[in-house]
Write a protein that holds these residues in place. Structure first.
Motif, PDB file in Angstrom:
ATOM      1  N   ALA A   1      12.054  -4.572  -4.738  1.00 59.30           N
ATOM      2  CA  ALA A   1      11.534  -5.814  -5.308  1.00 59.30           C
ATOM      3  C   ALA A   1      10.396  -6.369  -4.451  1.00 59.30           C
ATOM      4  O   ALA A   1       9.386  -6.846  -4.959  1.00 59.30           O
ATOM      5  CB  ALA A   1      12.650  -6.845  -5.445  1.00 59.30           C
ATOM      6  N   TYR A   2      10.555  -6.289  -3.142  1.00 57.93           N
ATOM      7  CA  TYR A   2       9.524  -6.752  -2.217  1.00 57.93           C
ATOM      8  C   TYR A   2       8.269  -5.898  -2.336  1.00 57.93           C
ATOM      9  O   TYR A   2       7.146  -6.418  -2.435  1.00 57.93           O
ATOM     10  CB  TYR A   2      10.068  -6.713  -0.790  1.00 57.93           C
ATOM     11  CG  TYR A   2       9.071  -7.091   0.281  1.00 57.93           C
ATOM     12  CD1 TYR A   2       8.651  -8.403   0.430  1.00 57.93           C
ATOM     13  CD2 TYR A   2       8.556  -6.127   1.149  1.00 57.93           C
ATOM     14  CE1 TYR A   2       7.742  -8.755   1.421  1.00 57.93           C
ATOM     15  CE2 TYR A   2       7.654  -6.468   2.139  1.00 57.93           C
ATOM     16  CZ  TYR A   2       7.240  -7.779   2.271  1.00 57.93           C
ATOM     17  OH  TYR A   2       6.343  -8.125   3.253  1.00 57.93           O
ATOM     18  N   VAL A   3       8.449  -4.583  -2.326  1.00 62.19           N
ATOM     19  CA  VAL A   3       7.312  -3.669  -2.432  1.00 62.19           C
ATOM     20  C   VAL A   3       6.565  -3.889  -3.743  1.00 62.19           C
ATOM     21  O   VAL A   3       5.330  -3.914  -3.784  1.00 62.19           O
ATOM     22  CB  VAL A   3       7.775  -2.210  -2.306  1.00 62.19           C
ATOM     23  CG1 VAL A   3       6.656  -1.241  -2.681  1.00 62.19           C
ATOM     24  CG2 VAL A   3       8.267  -1.922  -0.890  1.00 62.19           C
ATOM     25  N   THR A   4       7.306  -4.077  -4.822  1.00 59.34           N
ATOM     26  CA  THR A   4       6.685  -4.337  -6.113  1.00 59.34           C
ATOM     27  C   THR A   4       5.822  -5.585  -6.060  1.00 59.34           C
ATOM     28  O   THR A   4       4.676  -5.602  -6.532  1.00 59.34           O
ATOM     29  CB  THR A   4       7.763  -4.502  -7.194  1.00 59.34           C
ATOM     30  OG1 THR A   4       8.509  -3.283  -7.305  1.00 59.34           O
ATOM     31  CG2 THR A   4       7.162  -4.832  -8.544  1.00 59.34           C
ATOM     32  N   SER A   5       6.345  -6.645  -5.464  1.00 56.37           N
ATOM     33  CA  SER A   5       5.591  -7.904  -5.403  1.00 56.37           C
ATOM     34  C   SER A   5       4.350  -7.777  -4.533  1.00 56.37           C
ATOM     35  O   SER A   5       3.288  -8.320  -4.862  1.00 56.37           O
ATOM     36  CB  SER A   5       6.493  -9.044  -4.900  1.00 56.37           C
ATOM     37  OG  SER A   5       6.815  -8.886  -3.533  1.00 56.37           O
ATOM     38  N   LYS A   6       4.448  -7.057  -3.431  1.00 62.01           N
ATOM     39  CA  LYS A   6       3.298  -6.944  -2.540  1.00 62.01           C
ATOM     40  C   LYS A   6       2.220  -6.027  -3.119  1.00 62.01           C
ATOM     41  O   LYS A   6       1.021  -6.234  -2.881  1.00 62.01           O
ATOM     42  CB  LYS A   6       3.745  -6.462  -1.155  1.00 62.01           C
ATOM     43  CG  LYS A   6       4.520  -7.507  -0.364  1.00 62.01           C
ATOM     44  CD  LYS A   6       3.694  -8.774  -0.126  1.00 62.01           C
ATOM     45  CE  LYS A   6       4.404  -9.772   0.770  1.00 62.01           C
ATOM     46  NZ  LYS A   6       3.600 -10.976   1.039  1.00 62.01           N
ATOM     47  N   HIS A   7       2.623  -4.999  -3.874  1.00 52.36           N
ATOM     48  CA  HIS A   7       1.624  -4.226  -4.603  1.00 52.36           C
ATOM     49  C   HIS A   7       0.885  -5.126  -5.604  1.00 52.36           C
ATOM     50  O   HIS A   7      -0.328  -4.990  -5.807  1.00 52.36           O
ATOM     51  CB  HIS A   7       2.286  -3.054  -5.345  1.00 52.36           C
ATOM     52  CG  HIS A   7       2.365  -1.795  -4.534  1.00 52.36           C
ATOM     53  ND1 HIS A   7       3.158  -1.662  -3.417  1.00 52.36           N
ATOM     54  CD2 HIS A   7       1.741  -0.601  -4.689  1.00 52.36           C
ATOM     55  CE1 HIS A   7       3.028  -0.443  -2.913  1.00 52.36           C
ATOM     56  NE2 HIS A   7       2.164   0.223  -3.672  1.00 52.36           N
TER      57      HIS A   7
ATOM     58  N   LEU B   1       0.800  -1.221   0.000  1.00 58.45           N
ATOM     59  CA  LEU B   1       0.000   0.000   0.000  1.00 58.45           C
ATOM     60  C   LEU B   1       0.835   1.274   0.000  1.00 58.45           C
ATOM     61  O   LEU B   1       0.294   2.357  -0.223  1.00 58.45           O
ATOM     62  CB  LEU B   1      -0.918   0.005   1.235  1.00 58.45           C
ATOM     63  CG  LEU B   1      -1.872  -1.190   1.364  1.00 58.45           C
ATOM     64  CD1 LEU B   1      -2.565  -1.155   2.722  1.00 58.45           C
ATOM     65  CD2 LEU B   1      -2.886  -1.196   0.236  1.00 58.45           C
ATOM     66  N   LYS B   2       2.131   1.163   0.280  1.00 57.50           N
ATOM     67  CA  LYS B   2       3.015   2.319   0.303  1.00 57.50           C
ATOM     68  C   LYS B   2       4.418   1.876  -0.090  1.00 57.50           C
ATOM     69  O   LYS B   2       4.683   0.677  -0.223  1.00 57.50           O
ATOM     70  CB  LYS B   2       3.041   2.969   1.692  1.00 57.50           C
ATOM     71  CG  LYS B   2       3.546   2.047   2.798  1.00 57.50           C
ATOM     72  CD  LYS B   2       3.648   2.735   4.159  1.00 57.50           C
ATOM     73  CE  LYS B   2       4.876   3.598   4.283  1.00 57.50           C
ATOM     74  NZ  LYS B   2       5.099   4.113   5.650  1.00 57.50           N
ATOM     75  N   GLY B   3       5.289   2.809  -0.273  1.00 57.34           N
ATOM     76  CA  GLY B   3       6.661   2.466  -0.624  1.00 57.34           C
ATOM     77  C   GLY B   3       7.587   2.468   0.577  1.00 57.34           C
ATOM     78  O   GLY B   3       7.354   3.179   1.554  1.00 57.34           O
ATOM     79  N   TYR B   4       8.620   1.665   0.500  1.00 57.07           N
ATOM     80  CA  TYR B   4       9.704   1.657   1.483  1.00 57.07           C
ATOM     81  C   TYR B   4      11.015   1.644   0.710  1.00 57.07           C
ATOM     82  O   TYR B   4      11.118   0.980  -0.343  1.00 57.07           O
ATOM     83  CB  TYR B   4       9.666   0.410   2.372  1.00 57.07           C
ATOM     84  CG  TYR B   4       8.492   0.300   3.313  1.00 57.07           C
ATOM     85  CD1 TYR B   4       8.559   0.793   4.610  1.00 57.07           C
ATOM     86  CD2 TYR B   4       7.325  -0.340   2.922  1.00 57.07           C
ATOM     87  CE1 TYR B   4       7.492   0.665   5.486  1.00 57.07           C
ATOM     88  CE2 TYR B   4       6.244  -0.477   3.780  1.00 57.07           C
ATOM     89  CZ  TYR B   4       6.332   0.027   5.067  1.00 57.07           C
ATOM     90  OH  TYR B   4       5.277  -0.099   5.917  1.00 57.07           O
ATOM     91  N   GLY B   5      12.010   2.308   1.231  1.00 60.89           N
ATOM     92  CA  GLY B   5      13.312   2.294   0.588  1.00 60.89           C
ATOM     93  C   GLY B   5      14.044   0.991   0.799  1.00 60.89           C
ATOM     94  O   GLY B   5      13.840   0.299   1.802  1.00 60.89           O
ATOM     95  N   TYR B   6      14.875   0.634  -0.157  1.00 62.87           N
ATOM     96  CA  TYR B   6      15.792  -0.508  -0.077  1.00 62.87           C
ATOM     97  C   TYR B   6      15.099  -1.877  -0.125  1.00 62.87           C
ATOM     98  O   TYR B   6      15.729  -2.894   0.140  1.00 62.87           O
ATOM     99  CB  TYR B   6      16.685  -0.401   1.181  1.00 62.87           C
ATOM    100  CG  TYR B   6      17.459   0.892   1.207  1.00 62.87           C
ATOM    101  CD1 TYR B   6      18.602   1.060   0.423  1.00 62.87           C
ATOM    102  CD2 TYR B   6      17.015   1.967   1.972  1.00 62.87           C
ATOM    103  CE1 TYR B   6      19.292   2.263   0.416  1.00 62.87           C
ATOM    104  CE2 TYR B   6      17.702   3.179   1.973  1.00 62.87           C
ATOM    105  CZ  TYR B   6      18.837   3.315   1.185  1.00 62.87           C
ATOM    106  OH  TYR B   6      19.503   4.509   1.168  1.00 62.87           O
TER     107      TYR B   6
END
Length: 253
Positions: A150-156, A142-147
Motif C-alpha cells: 500500500a505504501y509503495v503504491t502511494s509513493k509511486h 521507484l522500486k518495489g519492497y515486500g510487505y
C-alpha cells in the motif's frame, strides 16, 4: 548555499523528522518558513528553535482546514513561493492481509495530502510566474519492497503526480520535483527499529543492517542530507530542473 531571502515556504509534516530538517535548512537559507502538521507541540518547538517562523495546525487530508490555515499564513507572511509536501506515513503488512482500507488511507495521506496543498498554492505560483513544489517521496516510489504494497503504491503515485504536474507547468516558471530518500534516520524509523528489536530479540544494530542491506553505503540516510536536496530544488539554481525524482539513497537506486 541557496539564497532564499524573501521567499515564503510551506513545509507539511514540518514538526519532526525530514520535514523538520527541511524547515531548518530553508530557514537557514533565509526563507520565511511555515510548518504545517497535526501536533501543536512539535510545531511550537520548531518555531521556538528558529526552524520556522509560523505554524499551521491541520491535517493535510482535510482540505478545508488546509485552506483556512494557508489563507491565514499568507495574510500574515505573504504568498507561498515554495511548497515542500513532506507529510506522509507508512504501514506494513503482507499483501494478502492488507485491507483495501489501508490502500485508501495511505493514498489519502501520501497522495491527496499533496494534491490538497498544491491545488491551493499552484494557481498563485503560476500567476506570479514563479514557484517551487517539492514532494518528499521515497525510493518506494521507484522500486518495489515486500510487505508494504500500500505504501509503495502511494509513493509511486506521488512520483507520477510530480511528473504530470511538471509537464503542465513547464512554461510557467514553476518547477515540480520529488526527492526519494531511502530509509532515513528519523525518530519514526528509530521507533520502528526498537519495536522490531523488542519483538524479535534481535539487536537494534541487526535490525538497521537489515533495513540497509540493499544500500551500498550500508547506512541510514541523514535527514539533513534529504533537506540539502530539497534546498537545491527550491533554489534559483534549479530553475531548469523539473519532473525529476532525485534519489538520496546511498546508491540503492
Amino acid at each position: 548555499m541557496a539564497q532564499l531571502s524573501g521567499r515564503h515556504a510551506l513545509v507539511t509534516g514540518g514538526g519532526r523528522g525530514i520535514g523538520r530538517a527541511v524547515a531548518a535548512a530553508l530557514s537557514a537559507a533565509g526563507a520565511a518558513v511555515t510548518v504545517l502538521g497535526r501536533q501543536q507541540a512539535a510545531l511550537d518547538d520548531a518555531v521556538a528553535k528558529g526552524h520556522a517562523r509560523d505554524l499551521i495546525v491541520a491535517d493535510v487530508t482535510d482540505p478545508a482546514a488546509v485552506s483556512a490555515g494557508i489563507e491565514r499564513a499568507e495574510a500574515d507572511n505573504g504568498p507561498f513561493d515554495i511548497l515542500v509536501a513532506n507529510a506522509g506515513a507508512a504501514e506494513t503488512a503482507p499483501f494478502g492481509k492488507t485491507a483495501p482500507e489501508q490502500f485508501r488511507r495511505l493514498f489519502e495521506l501520501n497522495v491527496l495530502g499533496i494534491v490538497n496543498c498544491a491545488q491551493i498554492l499552484l494557481p498563485g505560483m503560476v500567476a506570479r510566474k514563479s514557484g517551487r513544489i517539492v514532494a518528499v517521496a521515497s525510493t518506494a516510489g521507484l522500486k518495489g519492497y515486500g510487505y508494504v504494497s500500500a505504501y509503495v503504491t502511494s509513493k509511486h503515485a506521488v512520483v507520477g503526480l510530480v511528473r504530470s504536474l511538471a509537464i503542465e507547468t513547464a512554461k510557467t516558471g514553476v518547477t515540480v520535483n520529488a526527492v526519494c530518500p531511502s530509509f532515513t534516520d528519523t525518530d519514526l524509523v528509530r521507533e520502528s527499529v526498537a519495536a522490531i528489536s523488542k519483538k524479535t530479540g534481535r539487536s537494534e544494530q541487526d535490525v538497521i543492517a537489515q533495513y540497509v542491506k540493499d544500500v551500498p553505503m550500508a547506512r541510514l540516510i541523514k535527514p539533513e542530507e534529504v533537506a540539502a536536496a530539497v534546498l537545491y530544488l527550491s533554489s534559483d539554481a534549479a530553475s531548469a530542473v523539473t519532473g525529476t525524482a532525485m534519489t538520496v539513497a546511498g546508491g540503492e537506486i
